[in-house]
Scaffold this motif. Sequence first.
Motif: not given
Length: 323
Positions: A96-100, A143-147, A160-169, A197-204
Amino acid sequence: MKVAVLGAGAIGAYVGAALHRAGADVHLIARGPHLAAMRQHGVRVLSPRGDFTAHPHCTDDPGEVGPADYVLLGLKANAYGACGPLIAPLLHERTAVVAAQNGIPWWYFHRHGGPYDGHRLESVDPGGAVSEVLAPERAIGCVVYAATELQSPGVVRHLEGTRFSVGEPDRSLSPRCQDLSEAMRTGGLKCPVEPELRGDIWVKLLGNISFNPISALSRATMRQMCLHAGTRRVIETMMRETLSVAEALGCPVGVSVERRLAGAERVGDHRTSTLQDLERGKPLELDVLLAAVVELAEITGVEVPTLRTVHAISDLLALRSAA
């Protein structure tokens, strides 16, 4: 679980160190002084949540690592199309390729459903070059929410932040996502599996599409852009146009422009990654942030005059800075 981090910069080394602490077999692929420091001293993480040091395997040769269960991409998105020789040794049949990454990913319409299912975006996958190297069926969105930032070679400062949301297409709750989520949580990170996860993509993306190019054009920090009345209005307009594109794609975003701006202002005098890249003479990662949304506006028929204007000017800046 065997994990290879290709491009182990600040984020990649931070995640790799956390996964190593969780007991995963982690391999960090990097280069230069950063690689030398990690080889000698390990990855030192400085964090408000507690400092720690991890000692995963570090190398500049993917062939030395061999096939992994997960490859975490820490590369800039504009380097994906040319990463074939680097990633090929890391892949087996089920890797699996996880694209951060920030912005619109090359896999966005893979198993999307609806009228745009399977559509390829030229701005993020020119001529299919990225899909050829990174088959969309391998992709796990992230989607990376960590800095984080590299304080010095081998030393990652977690801001700050430790959240890395993941999801399948395809929006499924797959075993590979759940296994990755569990390993990340064991390592001290937040890693929810998000079917949408696409919703998270748009939020960021709301922040990245506006603050990143404007910061490069103005050399301003987040706080300075928010406090300047004229620039703030431009950013508000860019965000509203972006929301219109997301809604046209059937992906309403559950956050207001006002809330997004308030959050950005709280960040303070932070320089965006695009501004940092400009100052360091690195390529600007604007295609997946801005050009992609302009292309999405074209296929959905949404009017985005401000996005088009900022894209034209920032694209010229990117071309001139690369010359």
